[in-house]
Scaffold this active site. Structure first.
Site, PDB file in Angstrom:
ATOM      1  N   ASP A  85       0.843  -1.090   0.161  1.00  0.00           N
ATOM      2  CA  ASP A  85       0.055   0.035  -0.005  1.00  0.00           C
ATOM      3  C   ASP A  85       0.886   1.081   0.037  1.00  0.00           C
ATOM      4  O   ASP A  85       2.105   1.394   0.553  1.00  0.00           O
ATOM      5  CB  ASP A  85      -0.847   0.161   1.228  1.00  0.00           C
ATOM      6  CG  ASP A  85      -0.306  -0.025   2.515  1.00  0.00           C
ATOM      7  OD1 ASP A  85       0.603  -0.770   2.745  1.00  0.00           O
ATOM      8  OD2 ASP A  85      -0.729   0.808   3.500  1.00  0.00           O
ATOM      9  N   GLU A 148      -0.116  -0.719   5.780  1.00  0.00           N
ATOM     10  CA  GLU A 148       1.047  -0.261   6.876  1.00  0.00           C
ATOM     11  C   GLU A 148       0.783   1.121   6.857  1.00  0.00           C
ATOM     12  O   GLU A 148       1.117   1.815   8.220  1.00  0.00           O
ATOM     13  CB  GLU A 148       2.464  -0.450   6.117  1.00  0.00           C
ATOM     14  CG  GLU A 148       3.756  -0.223   6.998  1.00  0.00           C
ATOM     15  CD  GLU A 148       4.097   1.190   6.943  1.00  0.00           C
ATOM     16  OE1 GLU A 148       4.612   1.264   8.264  1.00  0.00           O
ATOM     17  OE2 GLU A 148       3.942   2.015   6.392  1.00  0.00           O
ATOM     18  N   HIS A 430       6.753   9.585   0.866  1.00  0.00           N
ATOM     19  CA  HIS A 430       5.763  10.370   0.976  1.00  0.00           C
ATOM     20  C   HIS A 430       5.824  11.700   0.398  1.00  0.00           C
ATOM     21  O   HIS A 430       4.693  12.895   0.664  1.00  0.00           O
ATOM     22  CB  HIS A 430       5.444  10.502   2.465  1.00  0.00           C
ATOM     23  CG  HIS A 430       5.180   9.353   3.126  1.00  0.00           C
ATOM     24  ND1 HIS A 430       4.404   9.131   4.544  1.00  0.00           N
ATOM     25  CD2 HIS A 430       5.403   7.860   3.009  1.00  0.00           C
ATOM     26  CE1 HIS A 430       4.315   7.987   4.797  1.00  0.00           C
ATOM     27  NE2 HIS A 430       4.947   7.226   3.839  1.00  0.00           N
TER      28      HIS A 430
HETATM   29 ZN    ZN Z   1       6.849   2.394   4.168  1.00  0.00          ZN
END
Ligand code: ZN
Length: 457
Positions: A85, A148, A430
């Site tokens: 994910d 996660e 991210h």
């Molecule tokens: Zn990660």
């Protein structure tokens, strides 16, 4: 064949497999598909399981909550935990986020580093060991996690279903050389209620975006007679506080500085600033008491000092605390906090004291989650083995480190985070234009193969 040679010769296939994986947008979604984490995540699991099956591995799908492939013989099992994910792409990309474009020696796309790249590398590492003729005495299980980024419900399910615990495990979802300590992680929300008789009425308050991000901005709307609004406007000017007239009163905005919740010292808490500003205004008594508590016991602090829970240890440093969000209006507001206690401490050292103070100030706890701290001493067998592998593969110094974040290691016994980011490399998880260098991808595959063998031999 030597496993390193196999990995080098298979590099073009490894890159193509990763590109295929990146092209599936596996973001958590409640999409009514019937799959626990949504259609995209499910498609990505199916993709990896069929890739593993094509390589000749036994595969298993645990009720669509996670899957794995496995190789080898023996009662005992060594686990490698990756996750498929990804967080949403967000704004600011120059590259297409779901193409897997290869340019200037880098593969771009969401998940290339976190954590699809390392997970696909681990699959090739397993295949390389098999091709090399290695005969480990333990089975090696490569787990494809699916949740996660949103609470690790996948790993909870694995434990709930009584699935096998590894004798050793690692998750290539942190940093090299190896992470032997992760701070305890607590998230909590508290709500208060109040009545506001009188001239000055708070009608809206909002700040922050998530419990684990330092809020950069917070805003409040106050309803009041023009004369009182005028007095508030006359208060001393500061760079962090902006006041403006509205049709019914006044708007106050506090400007802080955003940062990750695990490193709150790098930010300035806008909600704390706003509470301090509100503290100086003639609010109704019940609301004033709540605001005073927030301003005096937390304010812009990030170490829990005024709450009396400041603490630290040699290994992981101080407790950090982040006041992440506030939201409410005329009758009440709710705040979300995130705090991380040192690896050698426990929840009892800080949690009860914090909760008691919120309770005494009239707040009710509305949300709570806790992940215990994790610590394996440098001399423990797993840390010894992994640091040796890292040193042998890279020639670099291998001192284990402790972090404030949380990985799958917290969710699985005998497991730590090992790789994939090398010391000094740019952090790109991210963020927009996430990437992995082709050389780092291959290096990861080799180190993972060496670690799998070292733990399972
Ligand atoms: Zn990660």
């Amino acid at each position: 064949m030597n496993y390193k040679q196999w990995i080098e010769e298979s590099a073009p296939d490894l890159i193509e497999s990763l590109r295929g994986c990146v092209q599936i947008r596996s973001v958590y979604e409640e999409d009514g598909s019937g799959f626990p984490f949504g259609r995209g995540v499910q498609d990505c699991l199916n993709y990896m399981l069929s890739l593993a099956a094509e390589m000749g591995f036994a595969t298993y799908n645990l009720d669509n909550h996670l899957g794995w492939c496995e190789w080898g013989e023996g009662e005992e099992m060594v686990a490698v935990l990756g996750h498929l994910d990804v967080v949403p792409e967000g704004d600011g990309w120059q590259m297409p986020p779901y193409e897997g474009r290869v340019q200037d020696g880098k593969i771009y796309g969401r998940g290339t580093m976190d954590d699809k790249g390392p997970t696909v590398a681990a699959l090739y590492a397993l295949k390389a060991l098999k091709e090399s003729g290695a005969k480990p005495t333990k089975r090696i299980r490569l787990i494809f996690g699916l949740n996660e980024e949103n609470g690790s419900a996948d790993m909870k399910y694995y434990a709930q279903k009584g699935q096998q615990t590894p004798v050793f495990g690692f998750t290539p979802d942190g940093e090299y050389p190896v992470i032997n300590g992760e701070k305890g992680l607590v998230n909590a929300a508290f709500r208060c209620r109040y009545a506001q008789p009188g001239d000055l009425v708070l009608t809206y308050i909002k700040g922050g975006t998530a419990h684990n991000i330092v809020p950069a901005e917070a805003i409040v709307w106050l309803q009041c007679p023009p004369k009182l609004a005028e007095q508030i406007l006359q208060r001393p000017q500061t760079a962090e506080i902006c006041r403006s007239r509205t049709a019914t009163g006044i708007e106050i905005k506090a400007l802080g500085k955003g940062a990750h919740g695990g490193t709150p010292q790098e930010g300035i808490n806008a909600i704390g600033l706003l509470m301090q500003e509100l503290q100086a205004l003639p609010l109704a008594p019940e609301l004033a008491a709540k605001v005073n508590f927030m301003a005096a016991r937390i304010g812009t602090e990030y170490d829990g000092a005024s709450l009396g829970i400041a603490q630290k240890d040699e290994i992981s440093g101080p407790l950090t605390l982040n006041l992440g969000t506030v939201e409410g209006g005329e009758n009440g507001f709710e705040v979300k906090v995130n705090y991380r206690y040192p690896v050698t401490k426990s929840f009892e050292d800080c949690g009860p004291a914090l909760e008691q103070q919120f309770a005494e100030a009239g707040f009710e706890k509305t949300w709570f989650s806790h992940k215990k701290s994790l610590y394996l001493p440098p001399e423990s067998e797993l840390i010894q083995k992994l640091t040796r592998v890292y040193h042998e593969c890279t020639g670099l110094e291998a001192t284990p480190k402790a972090i404030g974040g949380g990985t799958y290691a917290k969710m699985m016994p005998n497991t730590v985070a090992f790789g994939p980011i090398f010391p000094g490399d740019e952090v790109r998880e991210h963020k927009p234009d996430e990437f992995i260098e082709v050389t780092r991808l291959i290096e990861n595959a080799k180190i993972i193969a060496a670690a799998m063998y070292e733990l399972a031999k």
